[in-house]
Design an enzyme around this catalytic site. Structure first.
Site, PDB file in Angstrom:
ATOM      1  N   ASP A 215      46.822  44.673  38.277  1.00  0.00           N
ATOM      2  CA  ASP A 215      45.706  45.096  39.113  1.00  0.00           C
ATOM      3  C   ASP A 215      46.280  46.027  40.178  1.00  0.00           C
ATOM      4  O   ASP A 215      47.498  46.202  40.296  1.00  0.00           O
ATOM      5  CB  ASP A 215      44.996  43.874  39.717  1.00  0.00           C
TER       6      ASP A 215
ATOM      7  N   ASP B 248      36.173  51.841  35.852  1.00  0.00           N
ATOM      8  CA  ASP B 248      35.488  50.548  35.864  1.00  0.00           C
ATOM      9  C   ASP B 248      34.001  50.829  35.687  1.00  0.00           C
ATOM     10  O   ASP B 248      33.319  51.251  36.633  1.00  0.00           O
ATOM     11  CB  ASP B 248      35.729  49.819  37.185  1.00  0.00           C
TER      12      ASP B 248
ATOM     13  N   LYS C 196      39.816  40.962  31.825  1.00  0.00           N
ATOM     14  CA  LYS C 196      40.312  40.686  33.175  1.00  0.00           C
ATOM     15  C   LYS C 196      39.511  39.511  33.771  1.00  0.00           C
ATOM     16  O   LYS C 196      38.391  39.249  33.311  1.00  0.00           O
ATOM     17  CB  LYS C 196      40.211  41.927  34.064  1.00  0.00           C
TER      18      LYS C 196
ATOM     19  N   HIS D 271      41.002  41.843  46.957  1.00  0.00           N
ATOM     20  CA  HIS D 271      41.112  43.165  47.575  1.00  0.00           C
ATOM     21  C   HIS D 271      41.497  43.033  49.052  1.00  0.00           C
ATOM     22  O   HIS D 271      42.128  43.926  49.612  1.00  0.00           O
ATOM     23  CB  HIS D 271      39.775  43.914  47.487  1.00  0.00           C
TER      24      HIS D 271
ATOM     25  N   ARG E 175      30.822  53.033  38.055  1.00  0.00           N
ATOM     26  CA  ARG E 175      31.241  54.206  38.840  1.00  0.00           C
ATOM     27  C   ARG E 175      30.405  55.445  38.542  1.00  0.00           C
ATOM     28  O   ARG E 175      30.179  56.271  39.422  1.00  0.00           O
ATOM     29  CB  ARG E 175      32.715  54.512  38.575  1.00  0.00           C
TER      30      ARG E 175
ATOM     31  N   ARG F   4      29.318  39.534  37.941  1.00  0.00           N
ATOM     32  CA  ARG F   4      30.119  40.299  36.987  1.00  0.00           C
ATOM     33  C   ARG F   4      30.505  39.425  35.800  1.00  0.00           C
ATOM     34  O   ARG F   4      30.856  39.942  34.737  1.00  0.00           O
ATOM     35  CB  ARG F   4      31.387  40.837  37.657  1.00  0.00           C
TER      36      ARG F   4
END
Length: 339
Positions: free
Chosen positions: A250, A63, A167, A180, A71, A137
């Site tokens: 996911d 990602d 996504k 999450h 990352r 985002r």
């Protein structure tokens, strides 16, 4: 023969014996890297080379969206959150589109040079101002603007030889909850979702090699979260939108997936719904359970192989163009800090 439909992760900056054993399993077809797997560019290149030595055709992912979801940082250009491009578009559309294309190419070029195949990007969720996990985002609150910017970003990725993965289908931006941590519930009806959130996916489906559905349930439309829903994945995504690429689940360890059952149940539900590859991250025991579930799973469905998303190296980005992109990225990062 077991299909390579699992994408898992590793714990450190180098492979150990356990990692090599996992990667060699025929059910494993992908590896996603995180910040813990990265020290600098030299180490990353050594890591990807060691991964290829075990599984030459494995899909290596990360990602690397920009903003708070990037990352790899040291030795890489700091990328801005996508919302900065949306704000730029409102004042200067042509400039914003050119910058989106330039930054998409930069992002992809830096990864491809380290033998990383894909970044799970672009984010196609609309920003309704309520989702902390999406937020900046997202390129923009409006579907047409978001689609234009995401299309330019995809153009840039393609110039560097990288396939694009949109996504989180059919849209995560309207719900407050973070998938999450819990299962978000979007109460809107299908017509409302079609009129806004689905529009970028519909417009860009022919240009996307991958799509990742959301761990969000839309109870007025279907009883299951989108990533476990035959209605969303088969009827809408495959049937109505004509998407022919790879459907990635996911992460099955997220709480948004927990209501579906244990890891075997989650795996079987995702595959039965139409996912071509299932992700299981940050839990090696869970990864083992998913691999076992895949090995025991039998069906006649032909899956789209994720290996088709392997990067195709092109001529490296010219130094002058990369410097220009870095200047644009720095400017947009400053804009984000000033808000």
């Amino acid at each position: 023969m077991t299909a390579p439909v699992v994408m898992l992760d590793i714990a450190g900056a180098a492979l150990d014996a356990s990692d090599r054993e996992c990667l060699a399993h025929p059910a494993v077809g992908g590896l996603i890297l995180f910040a813990r797997n990265f020290e600098d560019r030299e180490q990353l290149c050594a890591l990807t080379a060691s991964i290829r030595a075990v599984r030459p055709d494995i899909l290596i992912a990360v990602d690397q969206e920009g903003g708070r979801v990037q990352r790899f940082r040291r030795d890489f250009v700091r990328l801005p959150p996508m919302a900065t491009l949306g704000r730029r578009y409102e004042a200067a559309p042509d400039t914003a589109l050119a910058e989106a294309r330039l930054l998409g190419r930069l992002m992809a070029d830096e990864l491809v040079r380290c033998d990383v195949d894909i970044s799970f990007a672009p984010v196609l969720d609309l920003d309704y101002g309520v989702s902390s996990v999406i937020g900046d985002r997202s390129f923009h609150p409006h579907a047409d603007t978001l689609t234009a910017l995401a299309s330019a970003w995809i153009d840039g990725m393609a110039e560097a030889g990288m396939a694009a993965t949109g996504k989180h289908f059919p849209g995560h931006g309207f719900v407050t909850a973070d998938s999450h941590l819990e299962l978000p519930c979007d109460e809107r009806d299908l017509d409302t979702i079609r009129a806004a959130d689905l529009k970028p996916f519909a417009a860009l489906a022919p240009r996307l090699a991958g799509i990742m559905p959301a761990h969000v349930v839309y109870p007025a439309v279907a009883p299951e979260p989108a990533g476990f829903s035959p209605f969303w994945l088969q009827q809408v995504l495959r049937g109505e939108l004509g998407f022919r690429g790879v459907i990635f689940s996911d992460d099955l360890t997220m709480q948004g997936a927990a209501a579906t059952g244990d890891y075997a149940a989650r795996t079987h539900a995702a595959l039965a719904a139409g996912c071509d590859m299932v992700l299981v991250c940050n839990d090696r025991e869970a990864a083992g359970q998913v691999v076992d579930a895949v090995t025991a799973y039998e069906e006649g469905r032909v899956r789209v192989p994720a290996s088709g998303l392997r990067a195709r190296a092109t001529v490296p980005m010219p130094a002058a163009l990369k410097a220009q992109a870095a200047t644009v990225a720095a400017s947009l990062c400053r804009d984000a800090e000033e808000l």
